[in-house]
Scaffold this active site. Structure first.
Site, PDB file in Angstrom:
ATOM      1  CG  HIS A 171      46.037  68.918  35.407  1.00  0.00           C
ATOM      2  ND1 HIS A 171      45.576  69.902  36.367  1.00  0.00           N
ATOM      3  CD2 HIS A 171      45.437  69.274  34.422  1.00  0.00           C
ATOM      4  CE1 HIS A 171      44.844  70.720  35.785  1.00  0.00           C
ATOM      5  NE2 HIS A 171      44.532  70.313  34.516  1.00  0.00           N
ATOM      6  CG  ASP A 221      42.211  71.754  32.710  1.00  0.00           C
ATOM      7  OD1 ASP A 221      41.983  71.767  34.071  1.00  0.00           O
ATOM      8  OD2 ASP A 221      43.625  71.804  32.179  1.00  0.00           O
ATOM      9  CB  CYS A 268      44.164  70.539  39.298  1.00  0.00           C
ATOM     10  SG  CYS A 268      45.150  69.375  40.068  1.00  0.00           S
TER      11      CYS A 268
END
Length: 277
Positions: free
Chosen positions: A114, A130, A77
């Site tokens: 995250h 995202d 991520c």
């Protein structure tokens, strides 16, 4: 004007656009944001090969570009977020780094590890961006506003708790699946570096002891955890199979679009041949 923390002046925009197969207008609009988000998610997979093979994962933009763009690899991520932040900032978007608590393991008090982004458009609306959550993540951005959002075969739900924390869920016929919760407090590249360090070094990190490859598409998702490959769809249909070492190397390229050089392919084969997968 202050210098952006995402160092867009160092960003190879042409190389990135070629990597994700994106052409057309690049005006900083909602439509461009949607196109870029979808192209990035479907072109660049989630993967943890560097950490699995005992190598350092750098979040310096030049090295992230070299890996994800030039070498056509994937990343986790924080790598995706750094790359996307530089791209959007270069194009004129107002970008803020965020962190979120993953909820996929059923932990409501999980650490905020995250990395993701928000974008504020000229009309004042704020959109969640995202591109690094992996197989269960968004295809396109969603507004930071309570509601359900259909994206191809997939539906996502964003709700806000009385505490002000936002929660994102994937909606399925068999029941909703919590993905993560977040707030809009700004985070910076150094925060993402801490998350990346955690994933590389913590004994409970899911990403330094097992192979994880993930990719998303409009109609299907693929997840490889060590030797177990799972394909699943929005209606809940899924199938799993066990792969051999050579099949894992083949799947990295054929299913996940990860271009392994001879060194990485051999290292992966050796790992699974040794029975550590």
């Amino acid at each position: 004007m202050s210098r952006s923390p995402w160092t867009p002046e160092e960003f190879d925009l042409d190389g990135y656009l070629a990597r994700i197969g994106c052409t057309g207008t690049l005006d900083p609009t909602l439509e461009t944001l949607r196109v870029l988000h979808r192209a990035h998610v479907t072109a660049i997979p989630f993967e943890n090969l560097e950490a699995l093979l005992g190598r350092q994962v750098s979040l310096e933009l030049a090295e992230v570009q070299e890996k994800l763009v030039t070498r056509r690899r994937g990343g986790w991520c924080s790598e995706h977020a750094v790359l996307m932040a530089a791209a959007l900032t270069r194009l004129g978007y107002q970008v803020t780094g965020l962190t979120a608590r993953p909820l996929t393991r059923g932990q409501h008090n999980a650490p905020s590890v995250h990395s993701l982004l928000s974008v504020r458009l000229d009309d004042g609306s704020v959109w969640l961006v995202d591109v690094g959550f992996g197989a269960q993540g968004l295809i396109e951005p969603v507004p930071v506003r309570d509601g359900s959002y259909r994206q191809d075969d997939w539906t996502f739900r964003l709700d806000t708790a009385p505490t002000g924390e936002h929660r994102v869920r994937s909606v399925h016929p068999t029941g909703d699946a919590p993905l993560f919760s977040f707030t809009l407090g700004p985070r910076y590249p150094n925060d993402f570096k801490v998350i990346s360090w955690y994933y590389q070094t913590h004994p409970r990190s899911p990403f330094n002891s097992q192979l994880i490859l993930q990719t998303a598409a409009a109609d299907r998702r693929c997840l490889l955890v060590d030797a177990t490959l799972t394909r699943f769809r929005a209606d809940g249909a899924h199938e799993s199979s066990a792969l051999s070492g050579p099949e894992i190397v083949a799947a990295a390229g054929d299913l996940f679009g990860i271009e392994l050089d001879d060194t990485d392919a051999k290292a992966l084969l050796d790992r699974f041949a040794a029975g550590s997968g």
